[in-house]
Scaffold this motif. Sequence first.
Motif, PDB file in Angstrom:
ATOM      1  N   SER A 156       0.869  -1.127   0.071  1.00 47.87           N
ATOM      2  CA  SER A 156      -0.034  -0.214  -0.120  1.00 47.87           C
ATOM      3  C   SER A 156       0.872   1.192  -0.124  1.00 47.87           C
ATOM      4  CB  SER A 156      -1.047   0.130   1.291  1.00 47.87           C
ATOM      5  OG  SER A 156      -0.125   0.101   2.375  1.00 47.87           O
ATOM      6  N   ARG A 157       0.389   2.350  -0.254  1.00 49.62           N
ATOM      7  CA  ARG A 157       0.994   3.747  -0.258  1.00 49.62           C
ATOM      8  C   ARG A 157       0.311   4.829   0.262  1.00 49.62           C
ATOM      9  NH1 ARG A 157       3.056   4.667  -6.012  1.00 49.62           N
ATOM     10  NH2 ARG A 157       3.590   6.851  -5.499  1.00 49.62           N
ATOM     11  N   ASP A 158       1.002   5.876   0.729  1.00 49.29           N
ATOM     12  CA  ASP A 158       0.365   7.147   1.242  1.00 49.29           C
ATOM     13  C   ASP A 158       1.128   8.208   0.606  1.00 49.29           C
ATOM     14  OD1 ASP A 158      -0.381   9.510   2.490  1.00 49.29           O
ATOM     15  OD2 ASP A 158      -0.348   8.503   4.505  1.00 49.29           O
ATOM     16  N   ASN A 159       0.541   8.638  -0.464  1.00 44.32           N
ATOM     17  CA  ASN A 159       0.924   9.607  -1.532  1.00 44.32           C
ATOM     18  C   ASN A 159       1.362  10.900  -0.810  1.00 44.32           C
ATOM     19  OD1 ASN A 159       0.986   7.610  -3.678  1.00 44.32           O
ATOM     20  ND2 ASN A 159      -0.930   8.400  -4.540  1.00 44.32           N
ATOM     21  N   ALA A 160       0.531  10.958   0.383  1.00 46.01           N
ATOM     22  CA  ALA A 160       0.795  12.461   1.116  1.00 46.01           C
ATOM     23  C   ALA A 160       1.752  12.438   1.693  1.00 46.01           C
ATOM     24  CB  ALA A 160      -0.572  12.849   1.987  1.00 46.01           C
ATOM     25  N   LYS A 161       2.332  11.336   2.360  1.00 48.85           N
ATOM     26  CA  LYS A 161       3.423  10.954   2.967  1.00 48.85           C
ATOM     27  C   LYS A 161       4.818  10.373   2.237  1.00 48.85           C
ATOM     28  CE  LYS A 161       1.067  10.091   7.381  1.00 48.85           C
ATOM     29  NZ  LYS A 161       0.927   9.230   8.273  1.00 48.85           N
ATOM     30  N   ASN A 162       4.456  10.444   0.806  1.00 47.81           N
ATOM     31  CA  ASN A 162       5.485   9.714   0.134  1.00 47.81           C
ATOM     32  C   ASN A 162       6.085   8.418   0.389  1.00 47.81           C
ATOM     33  OD1 ASN A 162       5.274  11.635  -1.813  1.00 47.81           O
ATOM     34  ND2 ASN A 162       7.005  12.941  -0.787  1.00 47.81           N
ATOM     35  N   THR A 163       5.176   7.542   0.947  1.00 52.55           N
ATOM     36  CA  THR A 163       5.563   6.262   1.618  1.00 52.55           C
ATOM     37  C   THR A 163       5.048   4.992   1.088  1.00 52.55           C
ATOM     38  OG1 THR A 163       5.932   7.528   3.901  1.00 52.55           O
ATOM     39  CG2 THR A 163       5.555   4.968   4.062  1.00 52.55           C
ATOM     40  N   VAL A 164       5.755   4.095   1.089  1.00 52.00           N
ATOM     41  CA  VAL A 164       5.070   2.801   0.818  1.00 52.00           C
ATOM     42  C   VAL A 164       5.181   1.801   1.683  1.00 52.00           C
ATOM     43  CG1 VAL A 164       7.150   1.977  -0.579  1.00 52.00           C
ATOM     44  CG2 VAL A 164       4.950   1.057  -1.180  1.00 52.00           C
ATOM     45  N   TYR A 165       4.375   1.039   1.903  1.00 46.67           N
ATOM     46  CA  TYR A 165       4.189  -0.074   3.214  1.00 46.67           C
ATOM     47  C   TYR A 165       4.261  -1.389   2.455  1.00 46.67           C
ATOM     48  CZ  TYR A 165       2.872   4.246   5.571  1.00 46.67           C
ATOM     49  OH  TYR A 165       2.615   5.272   5.968  1.00 46.67           O
ATOM     50  N   LEU A 166       4.659  -2.375   3.234  1.00 39.77           N
ATOM     51  CA  LEU A 166       4.531  -3.732   2.735  1.00 39.77           C
ATOM     52  C   LEU A 166       4.288  -4.512   4.005  1.00 39.77           C
ATOM     53  CD1 LEU A 166       4.648  -5.951   0.372  1.00 39.77           C
ATOM     54  CD2 LEU A 166       7.006  -6.594   1.405  1.00 39.77           C
TER      55      LEU A 166
END
Length: 121
Positions: A70-80
Amino acid sequence: QVQLVESGGGLAQAGGSLRLSCAASGSIFSINSMGWYRQAPGKQRELVASITSRGSPNYADSVKGRFTISRDNAKNTVYLQMNSLKPEDTAVYYCNAGIIIRFYSLPQDYWGQGTQVTVSS
């Protein structure tokens, strides 16, 4: 300069869970696809999962149904999110992102430093 900083790796028992995070920082205009790769000793680096800027995921067959990207574009972050971990998941996990650093520039690949995931049997 653009940096990708990973966190969340560590030790887990078979059947357990870990959640990896990768935050991009620096001069960023936008981020295209992001993904997670892994490399085990003596093996080639392989794509684990990727996700487009609009959130469409793709998974390796070996992790399908167990891992969620998943990703949070506002935080420029991707998760696994890694569930039902197996010893075969043991590897160094690397974050990857195609990043546009200025308007009208072409995306370039950036890599995180890698985070160790070890799953015991």
